[in-house]
Design a protein around this motif. Structure first.
Motif, PDB file in Angstrom:
ATOM      1  N   GLY A 129      49.216  29.650  19.590  1.00  0.00           N
ATOM      2  CA  GLY A 129      49.692  30.325  18.416  1.00  0.00           C
ATOM      3  C   GLY A 129      48.943  31.581  18.143  1.00  0.00           C
ATOM      4  N   THR A 130      49.281  32.474  17.366  1.00  0.00           N
ATOM      5  CA  THR A 130      48.948  33.594  17.113  1.00  0.00           C
ATOM      6  C   THR A 130      47.702  33.527  15.994  1.00  0.00           C
ATOM      7  N   ILE A 131      46.559  34.063  16.282  1.00  0.00           N
ATOM      8  CA  ILE A 131      45.349  33.984  15.338  1.00  0.00           C
ATOM      9  C   ILE A 131      45.913  34.576  13.875  1.00  0.00           C
ATOM     10  N   TYR A 132      45.597  34.045  12.803  1.00  0.00           N
ATOM     11  CA  TYR A 132      45.560  34.744  11.514  1.00  0.00           C
ATOM     12  C   TYR A 132      44.993  35.789  11.451  1.00  0.00           C
ATOM     13  N   THR A 133      45.491  36.675  10.547  1.00  0.00           N
ATOM     14  CA  THR A 133      44.670  37.788  10.310  1.00  0.00           C
ATOM     15  C   THR A 133      44.253  37.848   8.666  1.00  0.00           C
ATOM     16  N   THR A 134      43.394  38.638   8.192  1.00  0.00           N
ATOM     17  CA  THR A 134      43.014  38.681   6.874  1.00  0.00           C
ATOM     18  C   THR A 134      42.641  39.866   6.427  1.00  0.00           C
ATOM     19  N   TRP A 135      42.657  40.197   5.045  1.00  0.00           N
ATOM     20  CA  TRP A 135      42.157  41.351   4.486  1.00  0.00           C
ATOM     21  C   TRP A 135      40.846  41.032   3.929  1.00  0.00           C
ATOM     22  N   GLN A 136      40.077  40.188   4.265  1.00  0.00           N
ATOM     23  CA  GLN A 136      38.896  39.763   3.702  1.00  0.00           C
ATOM     24  C   GLN A 136      37.623  40.202   4.782  1.00  0.00           C
ATOM     25  N   PRO A 137      36.474  40.355   4.188  1.00  0.00           N
ATOM     26  CA  PRO A 137      35.235  40.954   5.152  1.00  0.00           C
ATOM     27  C   PRO A 137      35.057  39.811   6.082  1.00  0.00           C
ATOM     28  N   LEU A 138      34.293  40.096   6.909  1.00  0.00           N
ATOM     29  CA  LEU A 138      33.675  39.438   8.013  1.00  0.00           C
ATOM     30  C   LEU A 138      32.367  39.252   7.408  1.00  0.00           C
ATOM     31  N   TYR A 139      31.572  37.828   7.289  1.00  0.00           N
ATOM     32  CA  TYR A 139      30.279  37.597   6.776  1.00  0.00           C
ATOM     33  C   TYR A 139      29.464  37.013   7.875  1.00  0.00           C
ATOM     34  N   LEU A 140      28.225  37.798   8.011  1.00  0.00           N
ATOM     35  CA  LEU A 140      27.256  37.258   8.910  1.00  0.00           C
ATOM     36  C   LEU A 140      26.166  36.313   7.884  1.00  0.00           C
ATOM     37  N   GLY A 141      25.869  35.172   8.584  1.00  0.00           N
ATOM     38  CA  GLY A 141      24.785  34.826   7.617  1.00  0.00           C
ATOM     39  C   GLY A 141      25.062  33.704   6.319  1.00  0.00           C
ATOM     40  N   CYS A 142      26.204  33.729   6.141  1.00  0.00           N
ATOM     41  CA  CYS A 142      26.857  33.207   4.568  1.00  0.00           C
ATOM     42  C   CYS A 142      28.332  32.694   4.604  1.00  0.00           C
ATOM     43  N   PHE A 148      32.780  25.914  15.584  1.00  0.00           N
ATOM     44  CA  PHE A 148      33.713  26.974  15.646  1.00  0.00           C
ATOM     45  C   PHE A 148      34.955  26.681  15.303  1.00  0.00           C
ATOM     46  N   LYS A 149      35.515  27.297  14.358  1.00  0.00           N
ATOM     47  CA  LYS A 149      36.785  27.000  13.901  1.00  0.00           C
ATOM     48  C   LYS A 149      37.858  28.299  14.085  1.00  0.00           C
ATOM     49  N   LEU A 150      39.089  27.859  14.427  1.00  0.00           N
ATOM     50  CA  LEU A 150      40.043  28.944  14.508  1.00  0.00           C
ATOM     51  C   LEU A 150      41.296  28.637  13.819  1.00  0.00           C
ATOM     52  N   TYR A 151      41.917  29.561  13.203  1.00  0.00           N
ATOM     53  CA  TYR A 151      43.120  29.386  12.248  1.00  0.00           C
ATOM     54  C   TYR A 151      44.235  30.169  12.974  1.00  0.00           C
ATOM     55  N   THR A 152      45.352  29.210  13.163  1.00  0.00           N
ATOM     56  CA  THR A 152      46.621  30.241  13.786  1.00  0.00           C
ATOM     57  C   THR A 152      47.812  29.783  13.086  1.00  0.00           C
ATOM     58  N   ASP A 153      48.855  30.384  13.512  1.00  0.00           N
ATOM     59  CA  ASP A 153      50.132  30.148  12.669  1.00  0.00           C
ATOM     60  C   ASP A 153      50.721  28.893  13.129  1.00  0.00           C
ATOM     61  N   THR A 154      50.279  28.244  14.111  1.00  0.00           N
ATOM     62  CA  THR A 154      50.837  26.808  14.429  1.00  0.00           C
ATOM     63  C   THR A 154      49.604  25.600  14.019  1.00  0.00           C
ATOM     64  N   GLY A 155      48.625  25.923  13.260  1.00  0.00           N
ATOM     65  CA  GLY A 155      47.487  25.233  12.679  1.00  0.00           C
ATOM     66  C   GLY A 155      46.084  25.680  12.893  1.00  0.00           C
ATOM     67  N   SER A 156      45.305  24.728  12.860  1.00  0.00           N
ATOM     68  CA  SER A 156      43.574  25.201  13.155  1.00  0.00           C
ATOM     69  C   SER A 156      43.102  23.917  14.188  1.00  0.00           C
TER      70      SER A 156
END
Length: 186
Positions: free
Chosen positions: A22-35, A174-182
């Motif tokens: 699948g294709t990795i979801y994209t987002t409009w939100q920031p990347l957070y390190l440490g939280c 580590f978790k990854l979200y795609t258009d076919t699932g997670s």
């Protein structure tokens, strides 16, 4: 993630592999390190150094290599050596530091994230869709803590999550979200 498999390496050794296309979801939100987010819920307690994010899947041979120059697919590179969240990749994805302190790391300086975080604004370069590699050196304060500690999180909430990494009960997840699932590895 190479579009077919998600692999987790710990100390340069393959720890887990799961299959998902699948294709990795994209987002409009920031990347957070440490939280987990700007409210600093589920904080990571420990040191992080040499964070690198690529829009390609590195091979098992490449995972353990030390790159002295930026590879073309590198979309974020934080050595933390300047005591700031300054991106050394070609994309300039600098972050805002909310309380992380400079300490001695595996290579020169690192950041200590004790109830602190770095926020990196949303950019297209942080939204690889076909492949992804995230690498870093971590030294958690306490691996046996029974509470989830978010190391990094890209996106937040239903429909905007793309990938995240946390520690719980001595294991890295580590978790990854795609258009076919997670899918998750640990």
């Amino acid at each position: 993630y190479d579009g077919v498999e998600l692999k987790l390496y710990v100390n340069g050794e393959l720890a887990d592999t799961e299959s998902l296309t699948g294709t990795i979801y994209t987002t409009w939100q920031p990347l957070y390190l440490g939280c987990e987010g700007s409210a600093c819920t589920l904080p990571y307690y420990g040191i992080m150094d040499e964070l690198e994010i690529y829009s390609t899947a590195l091979t098992s041979e490449e995972v353990g290599e030390d790159y002295s120059t930026s590879l073309p697919a590198q979309v974020l590179s934080y050595s933390f050596d300047s005591g700031t969240a300054e991106d050394e990749s070609l994309f300039g994805n600098d972050g805002i530091n909310y309380g992380a302190t400079a300490v001695t790391g595996i290579v020169n300086d690192a950041f200590d994230f004790d109830n602190a975080y770095v926020e990196i604004a949303d950019t297209d370069s942080l939204d690889p869709v076909d492949a992804l590699t995230v690498g870093m050196w971590l030294n958690p304060d306490n691996l046996s803590v029974g509470t989830v500690q978010y190391v990094l999180k890209r996106g937040y909430g239903h429909g905007s999550q793309t990938w995240d990494m946390w520690i719980n009960n001595g294991k890295v997840y580590f978790k990854l979200y795609t258009d076919t699932g997670s899918i998750g590895v640990n």
